[in-house]
Write an enzyme that holds these catalytic residues in place. Structure first.
Site, mmCIF file in Angstrom:
data_model
loop_
_atom_site.group_PDB
_atom_site.id
_atom_site.type_symbol
_atom_site.label_atom_id
_atom_site.label_comp_id
_atom_site.label_asym_id
_atom_site.label_seq_id
_atom_site.Cartn_x
_atom_site.Cartn_y
_atom_site.Cartn_z
ATOM 1 C CB SER A 370 -0.837 0.070 1.268
ATOM 2 O OG SER A 370 -2.419 0.844 0.942
ATOM 3 C CG ASP A 490 -6.361 -4.015 -3.758
ATOM 4 O OD1 ASP A 490 -6.618 -3.435 -3.370
ATOM 5 O OD2 ASP A 490 -4.583 -3.584 -3.605
ATOM 6 C CG HIS A 521 -5.129 -3.082 0.043
ATOM 7 N ND1 HIS A 521 -4.633 -2.495 -0.940
ATOM 8 C CD2 HIS A 521 -4.360 -2.316 1.030
ATOM 9 C CE1 HIS A 521 -3.367 -1.380 -1.070
ATOM 10 N NE2 HIS A 521 -3.546 -1.167 0.343
#
Length: 805
Positions: A370, A490, A521
């Protein structure tokens, strides 16, 4: 159970013997034993938890060599054979006879599990090859057997090896011969060429270091570096207060023909660097905890120092958060430059005593998911020296593609109302130190207001603010090799981010690898079906320790997890490559997707009753179900659904689908959203992993434990699944930065690409195209009284596919 092992490499027999000696499975003395006696000796060494010969004998006696006899019973009258070897091997690996395999046919069971088998075992050389391959064979935890032995303490006697004999490499990978209990933890403050808080001094950045004790004896090691804005804490309550209201109508914008925007260069004068009055090799502070990525912890005991830095605007560092800007990138690269000996760090905020990374060999990798992976990607696009590779997981390559799409404000999945200003505030952890925050708060408020203004939440077009956060502009600078990991489900960091990065790097002289899994994610280093940690060990041992282990050819170029079968991965040569076939479908008045053009018009609305709107805004899964179902729901008037005929064979849909939709709206503004859907009753693979065993995987001896997980097929069948989707502001028909005229009642053709995909569509299923307007989970939700009309003449969907693998 199906195991997939991609970290295996081919090692010549002579080298295998040398490596077995290095890790003490054989010696000159044991090599004089006959094969069967040597086998028993090897078995004893496979129980490192046993402290006495008697205990080793006890544990060996618990292994079956035939369905009726233990090893100790068997060797009284027979020699080791492939059948006896692999029956014992299955038990050592952690498989249970009668539950996981049939003890009467171990060779067949090994092959069924996808594990390597040698059917020739006639002498010591054959035995050693079988044993070597057993040590590198995957276990039910997804780890190679040698890594499982490491978690049981096999390598603890190696902790006392002289620093000059480390690292220890086996099967092309660095082994855990560094004592985790003796790691050196220290804090330094790197001076970055920035003054983001405008206090007249260059920003100092807190950097936390964990390095092997052997570095104190002169060993220089490579570095695994994670730049994490979350590591010093987050302001969750502040983020909630700043979250934007999404229940507002889309605004009409004045048409313009704006040129393509470009980022404004930073020209604020930079303060001079601080003077160095003294130098030292000893840090002034240590630390006790960090938000550690367990892959880093796994690597730490294998001879890689681990470094964490939260960056500008975080607790105990100077500066302000700027959400993906060039300043954040420069802060992160400053740490890399210090690790390479090219920048100054100090022992404390007084900044008079400098300290070097004298223990670093200068080779750096970056890891993280991320925002962490995003900063790794950003650093790579600067071409900063010493950054040899990055492992970027679920990373942003263009912040516009995170918070915007097609001229619209788009939320990351699960975070409606979040935007760049919200994230900057949430990560501004200088609030955790009251006196520091009191001093810096006016600058923070001003910077936050600037971000809120420049990101242009009302417009949604691509502007200079977003161009400054588009790392794809700088791909020509990349010199680091890149491993990309991304979830095919995601919807937080959407797939366009990794797709564009993958294709943008193709013309550059760098090595790139891509792993696409079926999750959302998430990290994937605790999955049963994939030896991810071992793969990354192979990669980093090559990139940072310069070991010629064949990692670049051994690891697949593209690795894709199948969406219809458990524990199934496919190695392919590209994503959306030249071997794909294009197919164009045309929506028809009878709601089919045909292969010939059609004519006619169909209309849908974008208004819900007050009750339905209130229900859907708090139940996005329910909204999605009602949008896609064939049943009559409150969403039925608000969408058009078109389906192909059932497929007569499986296909893989790949790349970016593209639609052209001639649309008219009853207002002078509007948006269109599109979903591609798999229609067909099936048990589908869950996108949230199932926990197979709580704390079922260890990353080293006395290191952190994690749940062992895997994606499993749902227990119940479902009638459909969204494959991908996309959005467009009807005033951004030409491009993302130009505002086009939109006259109510006038039909305009809108062409745009959906988010990329890699999806197996099964025989008997139908490919569906769903056209609608407001996306309750992502777009703003004005709930206006508006009607959209689709002119089927010219409407089309183009997809790319390859024959099923």
């Amino acid at each position: 159970m199906k195991l997939n092992q991609f970290s295996r490499i081919t090692i010549p027999r002579q080298q295998q013997r040398q490596e077995l000696e290095t890790i003490r499975f054989i010696s000159d003395k044991t090599m004089k034993l006959p094969p069967t006696a040597l086998w028993v000796d090897l078995l004893g060494r496979a129980f490192p938890e046993a402290r006495t010969p008697a205990m080793k004998q006890q544990l060996i006696a618990g292994l079956l060599a035939t369905p009726e006899e233990s090893v100790l019973e068997y060797i009284t009258h027979a020699d080791v054979t492939p059948t006896s070897f692999y029956l014992v091997a299955l038990q050592l690996l952690g498989f249970e006879p009668g539950t996981d395999f049939d003890a009467t046919k171990p060779l067949i069971e090994m092959k069924a599990l996808g594990l390597p088998v040698h059917e020739k075992l006639q002498n010591t050389a054959d035995l050693l090859e079988c044993w070597y391959d057993l040590l590198v064979t995957q276990t039910p935890t997804g780890q190679p057997f040698i890594d499982v032995l490491a978690t049981r303490g096999y390598f603890t006697p190696f902790y006392t090896l002289p620093a000059t004999q480390k690292p220890v490499v086996f099967d092309g990978k660095s082994m855990p011969v560094f004592d985790p209990a003796k790691m050196i933890r220290e804090v330094v403050y790197v001076e970055a060429p920035l003054d983001t808080d405008h206090d007249g001094q260059r920003d100092l950045l807190r950097v936390e270091i964990i390095r092997p004790a052997e570095t104190a004896a002169g060993l220089q090691v490579p570095v695994v570096y994670t730049a994490s804005p979350y590591n010093e804490g987050t302001n969750d309550q502040l983020g909630k207060r700043l979250t934007h209201n999404v229940d507002v109508p889309l605004k009409r914008r004045t048409p313009d023909h704006a040129p393509q925007p470009h980022a404004h260069p930073e020209n604020t004068p930079l303060p001079a660097p601080r003077s160095v009055h003294a130098t030292t090799k000893t840090a002034a502070a240590s630390f006790t905890g960090e938000f550690a990525y367990t892959l880093n912890e796994y690597l730490l005991t294998r001879g890689f120092a681990v470094v964490y830095a939260a960056g500008i605007g975080t607790r105990d560092s100077a500066g302000l958060r700027t959400c993906g800007s060039a300043a954040e990138t420069l802060a992160a690269t400053s740490v890399i430059e210090w690790l390479g000996g090219k920048r100054t760090a100090f022992t404390d905020h007084a900044a008079t005593t400098a300290i070097q990374a004298w223990w670093s060999n200068g080779n750096v990798a970056m890891t993280g998911k991320s925002y962490l992976g995003t900063l790794a990607t950003a650093c790579a696009t600067t071409g900063v020296p010493n950054l040899k590779t990055i492992i970027s997981e679920a990373a942003i390559s263009n912040w516009y593609d995170y918070y915007r799409d097609g001229g619209l404000v788009i939320a990351p999945d699960g975070f409606p109302g979040e935007d760049a200003d919200v994230l900057a505030a949430e990560c501004f952890s200088r609030t955790k130190q009251a006196a520091d925050f009191h001093r810096i708060n006016p600058q923070f408020e001003e910077a936050l207001q600037n971000i809120s203004r420049e990101m242009d939440r009302e417009g949604g077009t691509y502007n200079a603010f977003w161009d400054a956060r588009n790392y794809l502009n700088n791909l020509r600078n990349v010199t680091a090799d890149i491993v990309m990991v991304h979830g095919l489900n995601d919807w937080n960091v959407k797939l366009r981010n990794v797709f564009n990065l993958w294709h943008g790097l193709k013309e550059l002289p760098v090595k790139q690898k891509l792993i696409l899994h079926q999750g959302q994610h998430i990290y994937i280093n605790n999955f049963q079906s994939l030896d991810f940690s071992a793969m990354m060990n192979l990669w980093l041992t090559h990139k940072l320790y310069d070991v010629n282990n064949g990692a670049e050819t051994a690891l697949p170029t593209v690795l894709v997890q199948d969406n219809t079968q458990e524990e199934t991965w496919h190695a392919v040569s590209d994503w959306d490559g030249t071997d794909c076939n294009k197919t164009t479908y045309f929506p028809t008045p009878d709601h089919t997707l045909a292969t010939t053009p059609a004519a006619g018009q169909l209309s849908y609305t974008d208004h819900l009753t007050t009750t339905a709107f209130a229900r859907y805004r708090t139940n996005i899964p329910g909204w999605m179900t009602d949008l896609l179902t064939d049943k009559q729901t409150a969403m039925t008037p608000n969408r058009l659904v078109f389906k192909t005929q059932p497929l007569d064979h499986d296909i893989f849909l790949e790349g970016q689908p593209q639609v052209t939709l001639p649309l008219a709206t009853s207002l002078d503004h509007g948006l269109v959203s599109v979903m591609l859907v798999d229609y067909g009753e099936a048990r589908r693979l869950n996108t949230i992993p199932t926990v197979l065993k709580r704390r079922g995987i260890e990353h080293g001896f006395h290191l952190r434990e994690e749940d062992l997980v895997e994606f499993k097929l749902a227990k119940k069948k479902t009638p459909f699944k969204m494959i991908t989707k996309g959005h467009r502001n009807l005033q951004n028909r030409t491009n993302l930065w130009q505002t086009d005229e939109l006259v109510a009642g006038t039909t305009y053709p809108v062409t745009f690409a959906l988010q990329p995909m890699f999806y197996r569509l099964k025989a008997g299923h139908q490919l569906g195209l769903v056209v609608y307007a407001t996306d309750m989970g992502m777009t703003i939700r004005g709930n206006e009284q508006v009607t959209y009309t689709l002119d089927l003449t010219g409407a089309q969907l183009t997809v790319q596919s390859r024959p099923a693998i």
